[in-house]
Design a protein around this motif. Structure first.
Motif: not given
Length: 192
Positions: A136-148
């Motif tokens: 969930s933390a990895a998913y949130l990081l990706s969704e909230l910050y639009g990780v490139q």
């Protein structure tokens, strides 16, 4: 609430069957032509979890299993983490398996099994909790910050995803070992 040894043993066997069904569904999910089969298998796995939860008198797990079954049946793609949300799926798994592990642990404790068996159940619960939290933390990081790709956050997300994968894999190994041992020990206790 007291759970009979026979009900606990049957629940352990049904949880193992649900796990195998879920694995087959995951294999079907990788083939676009087998999408309908994947949804039916996931609904069946949730249904088996619901019956096991009923036998274990674990009402939270029963409600979560029925919710998962409804998502698989009523909503197209309801079991796909990209569609319904990784966090919802992770919360469902926690709400299903943590109460059932606790119920089995109580039943095994009453059957006076070894401390190693009970420890195995606790390891299943802890690795499940850690794995689903990291996922969930990895998913949130990706969704909230639009990780490139190439950014520092991408490296952190990758580490979180790998750690989540390892923890979830470990939780499945502990789960299978625990359920198999529970099934065997409870069957032996019934024979006494």
């Amino acid at each position: 609430m007291r759970i009979s040894r026979q009900a606990a043993r049957r629940a352990a066997v049904l949880l193992l069957a649900a796990f195998v069904t879920e694995l087959i569904a995951a294999l079907c999910g990788s083939a676009p032509l087998l999408r309908a089969e994947m949804l039916v298998l996931m609904a069946a796995a949730y249904g088996m979890n619901a019956v096991a939860a009923y036998w274990l008198k674990s009402w939270t797990a029963l409600a979560a299993s029925l919710a998962g079954c409804a998502l698989a049946v009523l909503l197209p793609g309801g079991t796909n983490p990209a569609w319904i949300g990784n966090i919802t799926v992770n919360l469902l798994y926690l709400a299903i398996y943590l109460p059932m592990q606790a119920a089995l642990g109580r039943s095994l404790g009453e059957a006076d099994v070894s401390r190693g068996t009970l420890t195995l159940g606790r390891r299943w619960a802890v690795t499940l909790l850690v794995g689903r939290f990291l996922s969930s933390a990895a998913y949130l990081l990706s969704e909230l910050y639009g990780v490139q790709q190439g950014s520092r956050l991408f490296g952190l997300q990758l580490v979180l995803e790998i750690a989540a994968l390892v923890a979830v894999f470990a939780s499945y190994v502990y789960m299978v070992r625990y359920l198999w041992r529970a099934r065997t020990l409870l069957a032996e206790q019934e024979g006494l």
